[in-house]
Enzyme design. Structure first.
Site, mmCIF file in Angstrom:
data_model
loop_
_atom_site.group_PDB
_atom_site.id
_atom_site.type_symbol
_atom_site.label_atom_id
_atom_site.label_comp_id
_atom_site.label_asym_id
_atom_site.label_seq_id
_atom_site.Cartn_x
_atom_site.Cartn_y
_atom_site.Cartn_z
ATOM 1 N N LYS A 48 50.935 38.611 56.851
ATOM 2 C CA LYS A 48 49.610 39.006 56.379
ATOM 3 C C LYS A 48 49.786 39.810 55.080
ATOM 4 O O LYS A 48 50.748 40.593 54.951
ATOM 5 C CB LYS A 48 48.934 39.879 57.447
ATOM 6 C CG LYS A 48 47.622 40.519 57.035
ATOM 7 C CD LYS A 48 46.525 39.508 56.851
ATOM 8 C CE LYS A 48 45.250 40.142 56.296
ATOM 9 N NZ LYS A 48 44.272 39.124 55.869
ATOM 10 N N SER A 49 48.893 39.623 54.134
ATOM 11 C CA SER A 49 48.988 40.375 52.881
ATOM 12 C C SER A 49 48.991 41.869 53.168
ATOM 13 O O SER A 49 48.061 42.390 53.805
ATOM 14 C CB SER A 49 47.807 40.065 51.968
ATOM 15 O OG SER A 49 47.875 38.743 51.507
ATOM 16 N N MET A 76 37.593 39.214 56.339
ATOM 17 C CA MET A 76 38.484 40.109 57.089
ATOM 18 C C MET A 76 38.653 41.450 56.371
ATOM 19 O O MET A 76 38.733 42.502 57.010
ATOM 20 C CB MET A 76 39.855 39.457 57.275
ATOM 21 C CG MET A 76 39.821 38.106 58.010
ATOM 22 S SD MET A 76 39.158 38.241 59.659
ATOM 23 C CE MET A 76 40.469 39.127 60.479
ATOM 24 N N ASN A 134 49.429 38.382 46.143
ATOM 25 C CA ASN A 134 48.107 37.790 46.377
ATOM 26 C C ASN A 134 47.113 38.305 45.332
ATOM 27 O O ASN A 134 46.765 39.483 45.347
ATOM 28 C CB ASN A 134 47.678 38.173 47.801
ATOM 29 C CG ASN A 134 46.334 37.594 48.190
ATOM 30 O OD1 ASN A 134 45.676 36.927 47.400
ATOM 31 N ND2 ASN A 134 45.914 37.866 49.414
ATOM 32 N N CYS A 137 42.206 37.772 47.146
ATOM 33 C CA CYS A 137 41.389 38.079 48.328
ATOM 34 C C CYS A 137 39.940 38.324 47.898
ATOM 35 O O CYS A 137 39.683 39.208 47.084
ATOM 36 C CB CYS A 137 41.927 39.303 49.079
ATOM 37 S SG CYS A 137 40.851 39.726 50.474
ATOM 38 N N SER A 202 40.821 31.152 50.198
ATOM 39 C CA SER A 202 39.504 30.660 50.621
ATOM 40 C C SER A 202 38.559 30.574 49.418
ATOM 41 O O SER A 202 38.743 31.262 48.408
ATOM 42 C CB SER A 202 38.925 31.582 51.688
ATOM 43 O OG SER A 202 38.811 32.894 51.188
ATOM 44 N N GLY A 258 42.221 22.838 54.140
ATOM 45 C CA GLY A 258 41.673 21.600 54.684
ATOM 46 C C GLY A 258 42.627 20.738 55.466
ATOM 47 O O GLY A 258 42.327 19.570 55.724
#
Ligand code: SIN
Length: 319
Positions: A48-49, A76, A134, A137, A202, A258
């Site tokens: 997880k980041s 999140m 990342n 987010c 996302s 996807g």
């Protein structure tokens, strides 16, 4: 698994026994979940980041699958145990006892200085894990996605790339304009040790509404959240292929978005992906999806006479 088909791949100079692993954020916040990934048929794992300090993240409900298998929405807000937890996990990671899986560590500092501090700590520990920063987010209120601020992203890379020294990756938001693919790729090509880009995070700030209750489906940010799953497949494929075509030789693209079956995984590789991450499907189905999707991809490859991923990677045809 179809005989004579090899799903192994290399990312950032490191071998993965197969191309599949979790999308950062799914099944990777705690040691228990990360151990589940080690036991699974994935070819790697990513954490997880991490932020500098632990975070609880946004209020719940903050994730839900959407009807008819179209995908998911999440807001999140980077819940994580803080970078020291993942540094400790990396220090204890037993490469001989993890089915040959490399460990990727995702870092998502809330400032460049936070990223500098976390990277410095990983450098000091001198571990064989691969760092992924990342830049994408969409769910932390008041913190815009750096991937959409080209100047800010280049400035951050100018500080972080020489500090990391080793090959590393970045997680990108989806881009939707050819000019943006050009600008972003030109930036990435300036940094020699930027080994790969992960496309896509996302699709930020979608809105899902329940007709019956007339309510949005996630609580934070008035219901705005990142979209994932099947509905983002074509945006993900476009981003994978756009960067595959534009990045300097040697730089790689990791595809995410996807993938529900071997068919979408095949498309990601055809678009240029060196490895493929699975998010919504992993969340909904559990780690058995790695076994199922590997088998489905192997069967597709065998039916087409492909023996390795190199046989068709990036070879999507245009009429
Ligand atoms: C989140 O924690 O909000 C998702 C992480 C991400 O999109 O990078």
């Amino acid at each position: 698994m179809a005989a004579n088909v090899d799903l192994s791949t290399n990312v950032a100079g490191v071998k993965l026994p197969n191309l599949f692993y979790n999308a950062s954020g799914v099944m990777c916040q705690t040691e228990k979940e990360l151990n589940q990934l080690i036991e699974s048929d994935s070819g790697a794992l990513i954490t997880k980041s991490a932020t500098f300090l632990p975070r609880e993240g946004n209020p719940s409900p903050r994730y839900t699958a959407l009807p008819n298998g179209i995908g998911s929405i999440n807001s999140m807000g980077l819940p994580n145990e803080g970078y020291e937890y993942y540094l400790n996990f990396a220090k204890n990671y037993n490469y001989n006892n993890s089915k040959g899986k490399p460990l990727f560590i995702s870092l998502s500092g809330l400032s460049v200085q936070d990223n500098v501090n976390m990277i410095t700590a990983f450098n000091d520990a001198d571990l064989p894990c691969i760092l992924e920063v990342n830049f994408s987010c969409p769910n932390v209120p008041g913190k815009p996605q750096l991937g959409y601020d080209f100047e800010g992203m280049e400035n951050a890379l100018t500080v972080l790339a020489p500090l990391i020294k080793k090959p590393f990756g970045i997680k990108l938001p989806p881009y939707f304009d050819i000019a943006h693919f050009d600008i972003a790729a030109n930036i990435f090509n300036k940094f020699e040790n930027l080994a790969y880009v992960t496309c896509i995070n996302s699709v930020g700030n979608g809105l899902a509404i329940d007709v019956e209750t007339e309510q949005v489906l996630v609580k934070p940010k008035d219901g705005f959240g990142g979209l994932g799953g099947l509905m983002v497949l074509n945006t993900a494929l476009a981003n994978v292929n756009a960067f595959y075509r534009r990045l300097s030789p040697g730089k790689q693209v990791i595809g995410v978005g996807g993938v529900t079956s071997g068919k979408e995984a095949f498309m990601h590789v055809l678009a240029g992906a060196s490895a493929v991450q699975i998010g919504t499907t992993l969340k909904e189905e559990g780690e058995g999806c790695f076994t199922r999707i590997s088998k489905e991809l192997s069967e597709i490859m065998a039916s087409k006479g492909y023996k390795t991923l190199d046989d068709f990677r990036g070879k999507v045809k245009t009429p």
